[in-house]
Design an enzyme around this catalytic site. Structure first.
Site, PDB file in Angstrom:
ATOM      1  N   ARG A 154     -12.686   8.317   5.960  1.00 17.85           N
ATOM      2  CA  ARG A 154     -12.534   8.900   7.302  1.00 17.85           C
ATOM      3  C   ARG A 154     -12.457  10.424   7.162  1.00 17.85           C
ATOM      4  O   ARG A 154     -11.431  11.044   7.493  1.00 17.85           O
ATOM      5  CB  ARG A 154     -11.277   8.360   7.994  1.00 17.85           C
ATOM      6  CG  ARG A 154     -11.273   6.861   8.228  1.00 17.85           C
ATOM      7  CD  ARG A 154     -10.060   6.427   9.040  1.00 17.85           C
ATOM      8  NE  ARG A 154      -8.805   6.805   8.384  1.00 17.85           N
ATOM      9  CZ  ARG A 154      -8.206   6.098   7.434  1.00 17.85           C
ATOM     10  NH1 ARG A 154      -8.758   4.955   7.031  1.00 17.85           N
ATOM     11  NH2 ARG A 154      -7.067   6.502   6.889  1.00 17.85           N
ATOM     12  N   HIS A 178      -2.573   7.565  -3.066  1.00 17.45           N
ATOM     13  CA  HIS A 178      -3.688   6.616  -3.034  1.00 17.45           C
ATOM     14  C   HIS A 178      -4.204   6.426  -1.609  1.00 17.45           C
ATOM     15  O   HIS A 178      -5.418   6.506  -1.352  1.00 17.45           O
ATOM     16  CB  HIS A 178      -3.256   5.272  -3.617  1.00 17.45           C
ATOM     17  CG  HIS A 178      -4.290   4.193  -3.476  1.00 17.45           C
ATOM     18  ND1 HIS A 178      -5.499   4.231  -4.126  1.00 17.45           N
ATOM     19  CD2 HIS A 178      -4.281   3.039  -2.749  1.00 17.45           C
ATOM     20  CE1 HIS A 178      -6.210   3.151  -3.821  1.00 17.45           C
ATOM     21  NE2 HIS A 178      -5.495   2.419  -2.982  1.00 17.45           N
ATOM     22  N   TYR A 217       0.882  -1.177   0.000  1.00 18.45           N
ATOM     23  CA  TYR A 217       0.000   0.000   0.000  1.00 18.45           C
ATOM     24  C   TYR A 217       0.912   1.217   0.000  1.00 18.45           C
ATOM     25  O   TYR A 217       0.888   2.044   0.903  1.00 18.45           O
ATOM     26  CB  TYR A 217      -0.861  -0.075   1.269  1.00 18.45           C
ATOM     27  CG  TYR A 217      -2.083   0.792   1.350  1.00 18.45           C
ATOM     28  CD1 TYR A 217      -2.947   0.957   0.279  1.00 18.45           C
ATOM     29  CD2 TYR A 217      -2.406   1.409   2.567  1.00 18.45           C
ATOM     30  CE1 TYR A 217      -4.088   1.729   0.403  1.00 18.45           C
ATOM     31  CE2 TYR A 217      -3.542   2.176   2.703  1.00 18.45           C
ATOM     32  CZ  TYR A 217      -4.391   2.341   1.614  1.00 18.45           C
ATOM     33  OH  TYR A 217      -5.535   3.103   1.739  1.00 18.45           O
ATOM     34  N   TYR A 237     -13.395  -6.041   5.467  1.00 21.78           N
ATOM     35  CA  TYR A 237     -11.976  -5.806   5.741  1.00 21.78           C
ATOM     36  C   TYR A 237     -11.668  -5.480   7.204  1.00 21.78           C
ATOM     37  O   TYR A 237     -10.518  -5.613   7.634  1.00 21.78           O
ATOM     38  CB  TYR A 237     -11.436  -4.698   4.825  1.00 21.78           C
ATOM     39  CG  TYR A 237     -11.640  -3.291   5.314  1.00 21.78           C
ATOM     40  CD1 TYR A 237     -10.607  -2.591   5.937  1.00 21.78           C
ATOM     41  CD2 TYR A 237     -12.859  -2.648   5.129  1.00 21.78           C
ATOM     42  CE1 TYR A 237     -10.791  -1.291   6.369  1.00 21.78           C
ATOM     43  CE2 TYR A 237     -13.047  -1.356   5.550  1.00 21.78           C
ATOM     44  CZ  TYR A 237     -12.018  -0.673   6.175  1.00 21.78           C
ATOM     45  OH  TYR A 237     -12.206   0.614   6.603  1.00 21.78           O
ATOM     46  N   ASP A 269      -4.570  -5.428  -9.719  1.00 22.27           N
ATOM     47  CA  ASP A 269      -5.165  -6.080  -8.551  1.00 22.27           C
ATOM     48  C   ASP A 269      -6.664  -5.772  -8.539  1.00 22.27           C
ATOM     49  O   ASP A 269      -7.120  -4.832  -7.895  1.00 22.27           O
ATOM     50  CB  ASP A 269      -4.484  -5.559  -7.278  1.00 22.27           C
ATOM     51  CG  ASP A 269      -5.031  -6.217  -6.027  1.00 22.27           C
ATOM     52  OD1 ASP A 269      -5.514  -7.354  -6.123  1.00 22.27           O
ATOM     53  OD2 ASP A 269      -4.986  -5.580  -4.960  1.00 22.27           O
ATOM     54  N   THR A 280      -1.817   0.255  -5.352  1.00 24.73           N
ATOM     55  CA  THR A 280      -2.267   1.222  -6.355  1.00 24.73           C
ATOM     56  C   THR A 280      -1.328   2.416  -6.430  1.00 24.73           C
ATOM     57  O   THR A 280      -0.960   2.999  -5.404  1.00 24.73           O
ATOM     58  CB  THR A 280      -3.676   1.706  -6.016  1.00 24.73           C
ATOM     59  OG1 THR A 280      -4.539   0.570  -5.899  1.00 24.73           O
ATOM     60  CG2 THR A 280      -4.214   2.624  -7.097  1.00 24.73           C
TER      61      THR A 280
END
Length: 392
Positions: free
Chosen positions: A124, A115, A110, A225, A214, A330
């Site tokens: 959030r 991203h 990540y 998640y 992905d 990403t």
């Protein structure tokens, strides 16, 4: 010359190793049977194998020797391969391309601050976009290697559990299928269990890079998640390009990465420039329509470098194996047209992407084809493409 390696077959012949040069494939098995590698001392039957793993396992000295020999053959004024052109050259358009490596394990990082920040602001909005750990360590999860497929393989829309309009769980085909523009790092040298790889030795474990999509079912992912991360929303399919670009070919395109603040812990501090100036683009082709470029970005935007990803992955003693794939996560840039996913481009569906014909996309429709392309310099280094079409 780049000499990206891949696995191809023709007219029912066995899959074997080749390198791509423009619109031709050089059959390395045929080259070795003609004796052009006789001055090199290694098991040359690796070129007749259906995956690159045996060749990768031979190590960088052999890889460099093969590259040098290919350069000699192709640059020689007498053109020694020309006399055997019908035996060693295959038009790429006539070849079937296969998954180039036997993938043992797959980890998805990540590593793009842009991203991660976009996702944080989206979900959030009243909090800081990045969680406190994000700039301290490369966040990642372990994915599913068995569902990684080669470019051109259709991607079936997955079903799963997600929240319906009344915020109650339902089961059905995902309504929020997305792509993710990534690079895949192909491991070519193992590390020992229990032995961390120092950050400045990390690149010795890299064979090369692929383009990586992905695929993500965002509604399934959102519901599942927490608290343990992605599962069914991710593991139904990932697509990789058929050609692996060797690390050495990217040396001219090394660049500085973003300034890292705060300074990472010592095991992540590197003197190696492990960011690369690789241009990337996303193309959407709706069924029976022309291609539309919907995003352009660059791998230099990644916050965490290739070396840092490997160092962190192994710092606890986790071992690497030949054929492992580490994906970057990403890759997004700083503008709306440089986002590496539809989730960001449509801001989770609140501002759909408008296509030239007036239709819109919040997420992917059946029949949509997504194509990722990459290159460096003035396209003298070409990653080719990875494509997949969504089917029901």
């Amino acid at each position: 010359m780049t000499f990206p390696y891949g696995i191809f077959s023709t007219d029912g012949s066995a899959p074997r190793v080749g390198v791509r040069l423009d619109d031709q494939i050089l059959d390395l098995g045929a080259v070795r049977r003609l004796g052009f590698f006789d001055n090199l001392t290694f098991d040359q039957t690796v070129f007749d194998q259906p995956v690159l793993n045996p060749f990768m396992e031979l190590g960088k000295p052999v890889h460099r020797a093969v590259r040098q020999r290919l350069l000699e053959l192709l640059a020689h004024p007498e053109k020694p391969l020309d006399a055997f052109a019908d035996q060693v050259w295959v038009p790429a358009a006539t070849a079937t391309l296969h998954l180039p490596i036997r993938i043992g394990d797959y980890t998805d990082f990540y590593a793009s601050q842009e991203h991660a920040s976009n996702v944080g602001r989206m979900f959030r909005p009243q909090a800081e976009p990045l969680l406190p750990n994000w700039k301290q360590l490369p966040v990642a999860y372990h994915g599913r290697a068995s569902s990684i497929v080669v470019s051109g393989t259709p991607v079936k829309r997955p079903s799963g559990q997600f929240l319906g309009p009344d915020q109650q769980p339902v089961f059905g085909p995902t309504q929020a299928l997305d792509f993710e523009l990534e690079l895949g790092i192909v491991i070519g040298k193992p590390s020992a269990l229990g032995e961390p790889v120092p950050v400045d030795e990390a690149e010795s474990h890299v064979f090369g890079f692929v383009l990586f999509n992905d695929w993500s079912a965002r509604d399934i992912q959102r519901w599942e998640y927490q608290p343990l991360g992605p599962f069914l929303g991710k593991n139904f399919a990932s697509s990789i390009s058929p050609w692996v670009v060797p690390l050495e070919a990217l040396d001219p395109f090394r660049t500085d990465g973003p300034t890292q603040e705060p300074t990472p812990l010592p095991y992540l501090q590197s003197t190696t420039r492990s960011h690369f100036d690789i241009e990337l683009e996303v193309v959407l082709q709706p069924a029976n329509q022309e291609e539309i470029v919907i995003s352009r970005t660059n791998a230099r935007h990644l916050y965490w470098s290739v070396a840092q990803l490997i160092a962190h992955h192994t710092v606890n003693g986790c071992n690497l194996n030949v054929g492992d794939v580490l994906a970057t996560g990403t890759i997004s840039g700083t503008t709306d047209d440089s986002c590496g996913s539809l989730l960001e481009q449509s801001w989770n569906g609140s501002r759909p992407l408008v296509l030239p014909d007036g239709s819109t996309r919040s997420f992917l429709h059946d029949g949509d084809t997504v194509i990722l392309r990459g290159w460096a310099g003035n396209r003298q280094l070409d990653f080719g493409e990875v494509r997949g079409t969504v089917i029901s």
